[in-house]
Design a protein around this motif. Structure first.
Motif, short mmCIF file in Angstrom:
data_model
loop_
_atom_site.label_atom_id
_atom_site.label_comp_id
_atom_site.label_asym_id
_atom_site.label_seq_id
_atom_site.Cartn_x
_atom_site.Cartn_y
_atom_site.Cartn_z
N MET A 1 0.97 -1.18 0.11
CA MET A 1 -0.06 -0.11 0.06
C MET A 1 0.92 1.25 -0.02
SD MET A 1 -2.72 -1.22 2.87
CE MET A 1 -3.44 0.38 3.08
N SER A 3 0.81 5.96 -0.47
CA SER A 3 0.34 7.02 -1.15
C SER A 3 1.31 7.48 -2.06
CB SER A 3 0.07 7.98 0.25
OG SER A 3 1.53 8.27 0.78
N GLU A 4 1.19 8.89 -2.36
CA GLU A 4 1.92 9.49 -3.55
C GLU A 4 2.94 10.42 -3.17
OE1 GLU A 4 -0.60 10.55 -6.64
OE2 GLU A 4 -1.37 8.40 -6.96
N GLU A 10 4.01 4.14 3.21
CA GLU A 10 3.99 3.13 2.23
C GLU A 10 4.05 1.71 3.30
OE1 GLU A 10 7.21 0.78 -0.59
OE2 GLU A 10 6.86 2.96 -0.66
N ARG A 93 -3.20 3.44 -1.79
CA ARG A 93 -3.84 2.62 -2.80
C ARG A 93 -2.84 1.42 -2.63
NH1 ARG A 93 -3.61 7.18 -7.05
NH2 ARG A 93 -5.77 8.06 -6.83
N ILE A 94 -3.47 0.30 -3.07
CA ILE A 94 -2.81 -1.09 -3.05
C ILE A 94 -2.26 -1.16 -4.41
CG2 ILE A 94 -3.43 -3.38 -2.80
CD1 ILE A 94 -5.58 -2.83 -0.79
N TYR A 95 -1.14 -1.89 -4.58
CA TYR A 95 -0.19 -2.02 -5.34
C TYR A 95 0.34 -3.45 -5.48
CZ TYR A 95 -0.04 3.19 -6.12
OH TYR A 95 -0.43 4.37 -6.25
N GLU A 133 -13.02 4.51 2.63
CA GLU A 133 -12.86 4.93 1.47
C GLU A 133 -12.72 6.70 1.29
OE1 GLU A 133 -14.92 4.76 -3.07
OE2 GLU A 133 -15.65 3.30 -1.23
N SER A 135 -12.50 9.78 -1.24
CA SER A 135 -12.35 10.42 -2.65
C SER A 135 -12.19 11.99 -2.24
CB SER A 135 -13.84 10.60 -2.88
OG SER A 135 -14.72 11.37 -2.01
#
Length: 197
Positions: A1, A3-4, A10, A93-95, A133, A135
């Motif tokens: 997981m 973020s950016e 992470e 997010r999951i990668y 969640e 948004s």
């Protein structure tokens, strides 16, 4: 997981390559505000290539738990009151990916990827996300996702390990832990702060 951005948070499950016949290692890592170097490596009590297994996180404002088939292999506790960083302010997010890390992952980079074994395949099944969640319109992540009792993972019973999970974690650490950054005096002349408290 993850973020950016440069100051990302992470959480990692990483399967490190091996020499045939040696146990596979699963490495976990925690990044907070762009800083990682919080690795732990474990052998597993099964061959992870022979069947599907469940790899999961329990992450709330108090505790971050890495689990394999429901058994905790690592716990990272929120110790912000002692000045340590904890991932709680960024949505992630999951990668899933295959990544050539043979400059460090395979016995410290001594062994290189044998490309004649390509293609390399990673398969997922029963993929589930039970999370808060977010948004672009969502209010502050801390307010939205950490309200006590709003979600099953924020209930007080989820703020730590119960007796059974505590015994499981002790068993994993005794039998399967092969590297813990908190014990690495070569990399860290002084243990990281979260290792002291």
């Amino acid at each position: 997981m993850s973020s950016e951005g440069a100051n990302h948070d992470e959480l990692d499950f990483e399967f490190l390559g091996n020499v045939s016949g040696e146990p596979y290692l699963v490495q976990t890592n925690v990044y907070v505000n762009g800083t990682g170097n919080r690795e732990q490596r474990h052998t597993l009590w099964f061959d992870p290539t022979s069947d599907f297994h469940t790899y999961s996180f329990l992450w709330n404002p108090h505790i971050l738990m890495f689990l394999v088939d429901g058994i905790p292999i690592r716990v990272f506790v929120n110790k912000e009151e002692c000045g340590t960083l904890y991932p709680k302010n960024q949505g992630m997010r999951i990668y899933g990916s295959l990544w050539n890390a043979d400059d460090w992952a395979t016995q410290g980079g001594r062994l290189k990827t044998n490309w004649s074994h390509a293609p390399f395949i990673s398969t997922f099944q029963s993929f589930e996300i039970d999370a808060c969640e977010l948004s672009p319109e969502t209010e502050d992540i801390v307010v939205k996702c950490s309200m006590v009792g709003q979600f099953w993972w924020t209930k007080p019973a989820m703020n730590g390990l119960n007796k059974h999970k505590s015994h499981q974690l002790k068993w994993v650490r005794a039998k399967h832990l092969v590297y813990d950054y908190c014990m690495d005096t070569v990399r860290f002349t002084e243990p990281p702060r979260e290792c002291l408290v």
